[in-house]
Scaffold this motif. Structure first.
Motif, mmCIF file in Angstrom:
data_model
loop_
_atom_site.group_PDB
_atom_site.id
_atom_site.type_symbol
_atom_site.label_atom_id
_atom_site.label_comp_id
_atom_site.label_asym_id
_atom_site.label_seq_id
_atom_site.Cartn_x
_atom_site.Cartn_y
_atom_site.Cartn_z
ATOM 1 N N PHE A 143 17.082 40.497 -69.708
ATOM 2 C CA PHE A 143 18.310 39.774 -70.048
ATOM 3 C C PHE A 143 19.447 40.752 -70.306
ATOM 4 N N GLN A 144 19.175 41.848 -71.006
ATOM 5 C CA GLN A 144 20.215 42.854 -71.260
ATOM 6 C C GLN A 144 20.721 43.461 -69.948
ATOM 7 N N ARG A 145 19.820 43.728 -68.992
ATOM 8 C CA ARG A 145 20.213 44.256 -67.694
ATOM 9 C C ARG A 145 21.074 43.234 -66.948
ATOM 10 N N ALA A 146 20.614 41.976 -67.000
ATOM 11 C CA ALA A 146 21.392 40.943 -66.294
ATOM 12 C C ALA A 146 22.765 40.769 -66.928
ATOM 13 N N GLU A 147 22.845 40.916 -68.265
ATOM 14 C CA GLU A 147 24.111 40.764 -68.954
ATOM 15 C C GLU A 147 25.068 41.890 -68.577
ATOM 16 N N THR A 148 24.511 43.119 -68.435
ATOM 17 C CA THR A 148 25.333 44.265 -68.041
ATOM 18 C C THR A 148 25.846 44.088 -66.617
ATOM 19 N N LEU A 149 24.965 43.662 -65.703
ATOM 20 C CA LEU A 149 25.361 43.472 -64.309
ATOM 21 C C LEU A 149 26.351 42.333 -64.149
ATOM 22 N N LYS A 150 26.238 41.310 -65.053
ATOM 23 C CA LYS A 150 27.167 40.193 -64.959
ATOM 24 C C LYS A 150 28.587 40.639 -65.270
ATOM 25 N N LYS A 151 28.716 41.565 -66.244
ATOM 26 C CA LYS A 151 30.038 42.075 -66.576
ATOM 27 C C LYS A 151 30.672 42.811 -65.384
ATOM 28 N N LYS A 152 29.795 43.366 -64.537
ATOM 29 C CA LYS A 152 30.280 44.074 -63.348
ATOM 30 C C LYS A 152 30.332 43.151 -62.137
ATOM 31 N N ASN A 153 30.013 41.869 -62.375
ATOM 32 C CA ASN A 153 30.000 40.881 -61.291
ATOM 33 C C ASN A 153 29.051 41.270 -60.170
ATOM 34 N N VAL A 154 27.877 41.823 -60.596
ATOM 35 C CA VAL A 154 26.880 42.251 -59.604
ATOM 36 C C VAL A 154 25.844 41.153 -59.399
ATOM 37 N N VAL A 155 25.508 40.376 -60.490
ATOM 38 C CA VAL A 155 24.501 39.318 -60.398
ATOM 39 C C VAL A 155 25.198 37.963 -60.378
ATOM 40 N N THR A 156 24.484 37.034 -59.767
ATOM 41 C CA THR A 156 25.023 35.674 -59.740
ATOM 42 C C THR A 156 24.771 34.987 -61.074
ATOM 43 N N LYS A 157 25.470 33.875 -61.290
ATOM 44 C CA LYS A 157 25.310 33.112 -62.527
ATOM 45 C C LYS A 157 23.903 32.560 -62.649
ATOM 46 N N SER A 158 23.267 32.124 -61.561
ATOM 47 C CA SER A 158 21.916 31.568 -61.595
ATOM 48 C C SER A 158 20.898 32.629 -61.997
ATOM 49 N N GLU A 159 21.094 33.867 -61.527
ATOM 50 C CA GLU A 159 20.175 34.940 -61.919
ATOM 51 C C GLU A 159 20.334 35.265 -63.413
ATOM 52 N N TYR A 160 21.585 35.217 -63.868
ATOM 53 C CA TYR A 160 21.838 35.465 -65.290
ATOM 54 C C TYR A 160 21.208 34.362 -66.152
ATOM 55 N N ASP A 161 21.345 33.131 -65.730
ATOM 56 C CA ASP A 161 20.763 32.013 -66.475
ATOM 57 C C ASP A 161 19.244 32.088 -66.489
ATOM 58 N N ARG A 162 18.670 32.511 -65.351
ATOM 59 C CA ARG A 162 17.207 32.617 -65.290
ATOM 60 C C ARG A 162 16.717 33.696 -66.248
ATOM 61 N N ALA A 163 17.389 34.823 -66.357
ATOM 62 C CA ALA A 163 16.999 35.895 -67.282
ATOM 63 C C ALA A 163 17.117 35.418 -68.734
ATOM 64 N N MET A 164 18.197 34.642 -69.025
ATOM 65 C CA MET A 164 18.350 34.108 -70.382
ATOM 66 C C MET A 164 17.211 33.141 -70.719
ATOM 67 N N ARG A 165 16.870 32.286 -69.747
ATOM 68 C CA ARG A 165 15.809 31.306 -69.980
ATOM 69 C C ARG A 165 14.465 31.996 -70.197
ATOM 70 N N GLU A 166 14.183 33.014 -69.436
ATOM 71 C CA GLU A 166 12.912 33.729 -69.597
ATOM 72 C C GLU A 166 12.848 34.424 -70.963
ATOM 73 N N GLN A 167 14.003 34.913 -71.414
ATOM 74 C CA GLN A 167 14.030 35.529 -72.746
ATOM 75 C C GLN A 167 13.729 34.482 -73.812
ATOM 76 N N GLN A 168 14.341 33.314 -73.740
ATOM 77 C CA GLN A 168 14.127 32.257 -74.720
ATOM 78 C C GLN A 168 12.678 31.769 -74.703
ATOM 79 N N VAL A 169 12.089 31.640 -73.499
ATOM 80 C CA VAL A 169 10.684 31.224 -73.398
ATOM 81 C C VAL A 169 9.781 32.265 -74.028
#
Length: 376
Positions: A143-169
């Motif tokens: 999730f931290q990696r996806a959050e960093t890449l999101k700030k750089k607009n490298v990952v899509t929103k769906s990939e970011y949401d999936r990383a957040m969901r996996e962290q919560q699970v």
């Protein structure tokens, strides 16, 4: 001729009647002479024969006394704080440290159950927790990696949401694993049964090797400081009592009286017996046990009764007699019925005497005379 014959017959009958009359009178006179009627009478003392008179024997007076009257309500000692010790888990009993009659303290070990199964459950729960913690750490890193890449607009929103969901699970799985460890630890703690309060073991209902089923009694424990007498009291007496009143309780087995305080009066009368259940607490005593018989002594006013010196009573079997001095100095033997012993050496008289009667004091036998009498 006929008149002369009738006259002769009448004279004959009259002569016969006179003859019988003279004979009857002569018979009566003879009987009177034989009975001594015509002899001079000598005064007789038959009334004095066999009559005892009071001489120098010591006497005592029958007194009328007034004393408080106490009524008894019989009951049983019971503990207000009674604990049934049972297992919360299904397991084999390994050890029992106490027996009936033992005094125990709060927190003292009572029973050990076979804990192998629950130790294995705890081990599995800890391993599951370790795996859940590892998954949670990996999910947080992703999730931290996806959050960093999101700030750089490298990952899509769906990939970011999936990383957040996996962290919560992963976090939820870790929380569930912790709860499973806690549950396993609690179940394991149930294999060691301890006393929840100070008290005395009343009964031991199981032995090592038995299967302890949840809820099945294993030991019975009661607090000796919570003993109280529970007795049905007649409604005419119970309505005069209230919680906090101090009474006396007599325990027959100990021949001892204890101070008691009324704790509770059940506010409902028993219809058949017309009584209220009264509960009176007793002080702590090592001599008192649950289930003992006791009597609640309830003041019921005062009454008058006759009191007699016990030395005046002559007991023959189950009968009781006294010698009463009558006003003319003669002695009269009377049967009496006695009641309770009052003051030392004096006893209640229920019937046979009246207040003011003078009664002969009987001479007490010496120990040597009593021994001789027993030998005879």
């Amino acid at each position: 001729m006929m008149k002369a014959g009738a006259s002769h017959k009448f004279i004959s009958i009259l002569f016969r009647v006179l003859l019988y009359g003279i004979g009857f009178v002569a018979l009566i006179l003879l009987i009177a002479w034989l009975s001594g009627m015509f002899e001079e009478k000598v005064p007789s003392d038959w009334e004095e024969r066999g009559v005892r008179r009071h001489t120098s024997e010591p006497t005592t007076e029958v007194h009328e006394v007034t004393k408080p009257y106490v009524e008894e309500a019989v009951g049983t000692l019971k503990a207000s704080s009674r604990t049934i010790v049972a297992s919360k888990v299904l397991a084999t009993i390994d050890k029992i440290y106490v027996k009936a009659g033992d005094q125990v303290s709060k927190g003292q070990p009572l029973i050990d159950l076979d804990a192998k199964e629950y130790q294995a459950r705890l081990s599995q729960a800890k391993q599951g927790l370790a795996a859940a913690m590892a998954n949670r750490e990996d999910a947080e890193k992703e999730f931290q990696r996806a959050e960093t890449l999101k700030k750089k607009n490298v990952v899509t929103k769906s990939e970011y949401d999936r990383a957040m969901r996996e962290q919560q699970v992963a976090q939820a799985e870790e929380l569930r694993a912790k709860q499973q460890v806690t549950e396993a630890e609690i179940l394991l703690s149930y294999t060691k049964i301890k006393a929840v309060r100070n008290g005395r073991i009343v009964d031991r209902l199981a032995e090592p090797g038995d299967i302890a089923n949840p809820g099945t009694p294993l030991l019975v424990l009661y607090d000796a400081t919570s003993l109280r007498l529970e007795a049905p009291v007649m409604e005419r007496l119970a309505v005069k009592l209230k919680p906090g009143d101090e009474l006396k309780v007599y325990v027959d087995a100990l021949n001892k009286t204890f101070d008691a305080t009324i704790d509770e009066i059940v506010p409902q009368a028993d219809a058949p017996s017309r009584s209220f259940l009264v509960k009176a607490s007793l002080p702590r005593s090592e001599d008192l046990y649950e289930g003992m018989f006791g009597r609640l002594l309830i003041p019921a006013g005062s009454r008058k009764h006759l009191c007699l010196n016990m030395d005046a009573i002559d007991r023959i079997g189950q009968l009781e007699f006294v010698d009463v001095v009558k006003p003319d100095g003669t002695l009269e033997r009377r049967y009496i019925k006695t009641g309770q012993v009052g003051l030392p050496g004096r006893q209640e008289v229920l019937s046979g005497l009246q207040a003011g009667d003078q009664v002969i004091l009987r001479k007490k036998s010496s120990p040597a005379e009593e021994k001789q009498h027993d030998g005879e």
